[in-house]
Design a protein around this motif. Structure first.
Motif, PDB file in Angstrom:
ATOM      1  N   CYS A 152      -7.218   1.117  -5.922  1.00  0.00           N
ATOM      2  CA  CYS A 152      -6.030   0.342  -6.272  1.00  0.00           C
ATOM      3  C   CYS A 152      -5.279   1.015  -7.422  1.00  0.00           C
ATOM      4  O   CYS A 152      -5.754   1.032  -8.563  1.00  0.00           O
ATOM      5  CB  CYS A 152      -6.449  -1.075  -6.668  1.00  0.00           C
ATOM      6  N   LEU A 173      -2.652   1.860  -2.444  1.00  0.00           N
ATOM      7  CA  LEU A 173      -3.931   1.239  -2.099  1.00  0.00           C
ATOM      8  C   LEU A 173      -4.608   2.017  -0.981  1.00  0.00           C
ATOM      9  O   LEU A 173      -3.949   2.503  -0.067  1.00  0.00           O
ATOM     10  CB  LEU A 173      -3.717  -0.201  -1.609  1.00  0.00           C
ATOM     11  N   ALA A 201       0.812  -1.217   0.000  1.00  0.00           N
ATOM     12  CA  ALA A 201       0.000   0.000   0.000  1.00  0.00           C
ATOM     13  C   ALA A 201       0.849   1.274   0.000  1.00  0.00           C
ATOM     14  O   ALA A 201       0.317   2.363  -0.204  1.00  0.00           O
ATOM     15  CB  ALA A 201      -0.921  -0.013   1.216  1.00  0.00           C
ATOM     16  N   TYR A 250      -7.617   1.109   1.817  1.00  0.00           N
ATOM     17  CA  TYR A 250      -8.297  -0.091   2.294  1.00  0.00           C
ATOM     18  C   TYR A 250      -8.893   0.122   3.673  1.00  0.00           C
ATOM     19  O   TYR A 250      -8.480   1.005   4.414  1.00  0.00           O
ATOM     20  CB  TYR A 250      -7.346  -1.290   2.299  1.00  0.00           C
ATOM     21  N   PHE A 300      -9.773  -7.555   4.993  1.00  0.00           N
ATOM     22  CA  PHE A 300      -9.818  -6.149   4.610  1.00  0.00           C
ATOM     23  C   PHE A 300     -10.385  -6.010   3.205  1.00  0.00           C
ATOM     24  O   PHE A 300     -10.390  -6.961   2.417  1.00  0.00           O
ATOM     25  CB  PHE A 300      -8.433  -5.498   4.709  1.00  0.00           C
ATOM     26  N   ASP A 301     -10.865  -4.810   2.917  1.00  0.00           N
ATOM     27  CA  ASP A 301     -11.380  -4.477   1.591  1.00  0.00           C
ATOM     28  C   ASP A 301     -10.532  -3.359   1.005  1.00  0.00           C
ATOM     29  O   ASP A 301     -10.371  -2.300   1.629  1.00  0.00           O
ATOM     30  CB  ASP A 301     -12.839  -4.002   1.673  1.00  0.00           C
ATOM     31  N   VAL A 302      -9.985  -3.599  -0.172  1.00  0.00           N
ATOM     32  CA  VAL A 302      -9.270  -2.555  -0.895  1.00  0.00           C
ATOM     33  C   VAL A 302     -10.323  -1.742  -1.646  1.00  0.00           C
ATOM     34  O   VAL A 302     -11.120  -2.300  -2.399  1.00  0.00           O
ATOM     35  CB  VAL A 302      -8.245  -3.155  -1.878  1.00  0.00           C
ATOM     36  N   THR A 303     -10.323  -0.434  -1.419  1.00  0.00           N
ATOM     37  CA  THR A 303     -11.343   0.433  -2.015  1.00  0.00           C
ATOM     38  C   THR A 303     -10.803   1.281  -3.166  1.00  0.00           C
ATOM     39  O   THR A 303     -11.576   1.827  -3.945  1.00  0.00           O
ATOM     40  CB  THR A 303     -11.955   1.350  -0.946  1.00  0.00           C
ATOM     41  N   HIS A 346     -14.562  -3.100  -5.174  1.00  0.00           N
ATOM     42  CA  HIS A 346     -13.493  -3.283  -4.203  1.00  0.00           C
ATOM     43  C   HIS A 346     -12.946  -4.706  -4.306  1.00  0.00           C
ATOM     44  O   HIS A 346     -13.555  -5.553  -4.947  1.00  0.00           O
ATOM     45  CB  HIS A 346     -13.988  -3.009  -2.768  1.00  0.00           C
TER      46      HIS A 346
END
Length: 157
Positions: free
Chosen positions: A96, A77, A72, A79, A91-94, A144
Motif C-alpha cells: 500500500c 496498491l 490502485a 492486491y 481481496f487482500d492488499v499486500t 496486509h
C-alpha cells in the motif's frame, strides 16, 4: 490527464495533516478524530452513492473490482483477489503506497484516519445491503489489508 487517487491523497495530506493536528491540540484527539471521521464519512458516503448510481451495475463483485482499480492506479496498491461473485468481492492488499506515504511522514495514525476509515463510509454509500469487513490494515502495521465486500441477501438494494 486526471490525477490518480494516490496523488490526490498526497496533495490533500499537505492541508489535512496540519489541520487535524491543530484540531487534536485544540479539542483533544478523540473529539477531533470523531469530528474528522464524521465530516469525511459524509463526503465518502456521498462518493459511494454517486459511484453506484453512475455505475448502474447489479453485480457487486464487478462494480467493486472496477472501483478498486481506481484506487490502485499508478502502482498505489498490490492486491490479490480472494473471491469475486455477483454478491461478493474479497481481496487482500499486500502493498500500500498510501501507508508507505503516511509512514514516511511519521503519521500512520493520521493515514488510517484520513484514508482507511473512508472505506467503510464509501461502502455504506453503495447501498444498505452492502457490508464491508476489514480486520486489519497495513497502515496499522499488519502484513496486509483484508477487504471483504458482501451483499446482505436479507436487505433490499
Amino acid at each position: 490527464m486526471s490525477v490518480s487517487v494516490i496523488e490526490q491523497a498526497k496533495i490533500q495530506a499537505q492541508v489535512l495533516v496540519p489541520l487535524v493536528k491543530a484540531l487534536q491540540a485544540e479539542l483533544g484527539e478523540a473529539r477531533a478524530n470523531a469530528l474528522v471521521r464524521k465530516a469525511l464519512g459524509d463526503l465518502y458516503r456521498g462518493f459511494g452513492e454517486e459511484f453506484w448510481k453512475t455505475k448502474n451495475e447489479t453485480d457487486l463483485g464487478k462494480a467493486v473490482s472496477s472501483a478498486f482499480k481506481t484506487y490502485a492506479r499508478d502502482d498505489a496498491l498490490a492486491y490479490d483477489v480472494v473471491e469475486q461473485t455477483a454478491d461478493t468481492f474479497a481481496f487482500d492488499v499486500t502493498r500500500c503506497a498510501y501507508a508507505e506515504f503516511y509512514k514516511a511522514l511519521g503519521e500512520p495514525e493520521l493515514g488510517f484516519l484520513l484514508v482507511c476509515t473512508a472505506d467503510f463510509a464509501t461502502a455504506e454509500g453503495v447501498g444498505p445491503d452492502v457490508r464491508l469487513t476489514r480486520t486489519q490494515t497495513i497502515m496499522q502495521g499488519a502484513s496486509h489489508c483484508g477487504f471483504r465486500y458482501r451483499r446482505d441477501a436479507g436487505r433490499s438494494q
